[in-house]
Design an enzyme around this catalytic site. Sequence first.
Site, short mmCIF file in Angstrom:
data_model
loop_
_atom_site.label_atom_id
_atom_site.label_comp_id
_atom_site.label_asym_id
_atom_site.label_seq_id
_atom_site.Cartn_x
_atom_site.Cartn_y
_atom_site.Cartn_z
N GLY A 16 -22.13 -45.63 27.42
CA GLY A 16 -21.94 -46.19 26.08
C GLY A 16 -20.99 -47.35 26.09
O GLY A 16 -20.60 -47.85 27.15
N VAL A 20 -18.72 -43.58 29.88
CA VAL A 20 -19.85 -42.70 30.09
C VAL A 20 -19.82 -41.52 29.11
O VAL A 20 -18.76 -41.07 28.66
CB VAL A 20 -19.87 -42.24 31.58
CG1 VAL A 20 -18.69 -41.36 31.90
CG2 VAL A 20 -21.18 -41.57 31.93
N ASP A 129 -19.29 -50.57 13.21
CA ASP A 129 -20.27 -50.77 14.28
C ASP A 129 -21.55 -50.00 13.98
O ASP A 129 -22.11 -49.34 14.84
CB ASP A 129 -19.65 -50.33 15.62
CG ASP A 129 -20.47 -50.82 16.82
OD1 ASP A 129 -21.18 -51.82 16.67
OD2 ASP A 129 -20.39 -50.18 17.87
P1 ADP Z 1 -23.29 -47.02 22.45
O1 ADP Z 1 -21.82 -47.22 22.50
O2 ADP Z 1 -24.09 -47.99 23.24
O3 ADP Z 1 -23.78 -46.83 21.04
P2 ADP Z 1 -22.77 -44.31 22.99
O4 ADP Z 1 -21.46 -44.40 23.70
O5 ADP Z 1 -22.71 -43.94 21.55
O6 ADP Z 1 -23.57 -45.65 23.19
O7 ADP Z 1 -23.72 -43.30 23.72
C1 ADP Z 1 -24.18 -43.45 25.04
C2 ADP Z 1 -25.32 -42.48 25.27
O8 ADP Z 1 -24.92 -41.15 24.98
C3 ADP Z 1 -26.53 -42.76 24.40
O9 ADP Z 1 -27.68 -42.65 25.19
C4 ADP Z 1 -26.50 -41.69 23.34
O10 ADP Z 1 -27.81 -41.30 22.99
C5 ADP Z 1 -25.76 -40.55 24.01
N1 ADP Z 1 -24.95 -39.85 23.00
C6 ADP Z 1 -23.84 -40.31 22.36
N2 ADP Z 1 -23.34 -39.43 21.49
C7 ADP Z 1 -24.15 -38.35 21.56
C8 ADP Z 1 -24.18 -37.07 20.89
N3 ADP Z 1 -23.26 -36.73 19.97
N4 ADP Z 1 -25.16 -36.20 21.22
C9 ADP Z 1 -26.10 -36.54 22.14
N5 ADP Z 1 -26.14 -37.71 22.78
C10 ADP Z 1 -25.18 -38.61 22.52
#
Ligand code: ADP
Length: 303
Positions: A16, A20, A129
């Site tokens: 993310g 990670v 965001d």
């Molecule tokens: P970004 O910052 O690009 O929006 P995130 O850090 O939110 O990405 O998330 C990275 C990955 O982890 C994504 O593929 C997202 O689907 C997964 N993810 C994030 N939060 C959750 C959650 N609460 N439950 C399941 N998957 C999650």
Amino acid sequence: KKVADRYLKREILGEGTYGVVFKAIDTKSGQTVAIKKIRLGKQKEGVNFTALREIKLLKELKDPHVIELIDAFPHKGNLHLVFEFMETDLEAVIRDRNIFLSPADIKSYIQMTLKGLAFCHKKYVLHRDMKPNNLLIGPNGQLKLADFGLARLFGSPDRRFTHQVFARWYRAPELLFGAKQYGPGVDVWAAACIFAELLLRRPFLQGNSDIDQLGKIFAAFGTPKPSQWADMVYLPDYVEYQYVPGQPLKTLFPTATEDALDLLSKMFSYDPKARISAQQALEHRYFSSGPLPTEPALLPRPP
Ligand code: ADP
């Protein structure tokens, strides 16, 4: 392998903005969780007290439409944030060509988004965001806003990671003009972009630079007139743009009803002071007139 004696690490879910994200089992509750490992780049001293105090506030932010921050702790120099695990997100729904979204489905998704926003804004917390992949969807179809308050805590991500360019498409005009002081209106603008994306099934304003983003906004709605937005001339990066006329909303969104277009136009108001609030948006007749929003459990979702 256990983290902090409580969480059993499972597979990596993705990389993310801040680091990670991995799946884990909370041995205390048996619940599946998502843990965000946040690199603490510059602050070598680790998590500072201000950050910890703010995280404590985020933990108190409990609402059916906001992802719960279950726990937060430093571990091996990284900050770990533990969230409830969610099945999918709105981006996956919008992109899935096999999913048909009825006007009632769209209404339901945007209503849940605005409910989460209104709750946080009432507590003086901005998201900053908002984008479809930050709107997570749980097993019962409930939509919940993820990453609330993180942008402010850990810095605006979009300047640090190139894959974050998509966030630009959801940026309000005052941010693109360099406003340093801004309010909940930035989240309402982003929610309007998501509303538009649900109607069009593609991102509405796809700028490839900040200047181009403003160009895309102006091409859709027309260059803002001082009568519409008097304060814009005082913004740091304000430059006078050559006049372009806007297009009628009905042309931009041929499938939307009059009620939907009226709400959309109020959420896309140029002047952040005149922009409708999330709470006012929820009280708009779009949500009380038919078709009524679909029950979350009945919403179409990817397999
Ligand atoms: P970004 O910052 O690009 O929006 P995130 O850090 O939110 O990405 O998330 C990275 C990955 O982890 C994504 O593929 C997202 O689907 C997964 N993810 C994030 N939060 C959750 C959650 N609460 N439950 C399941 N998957 C999650």
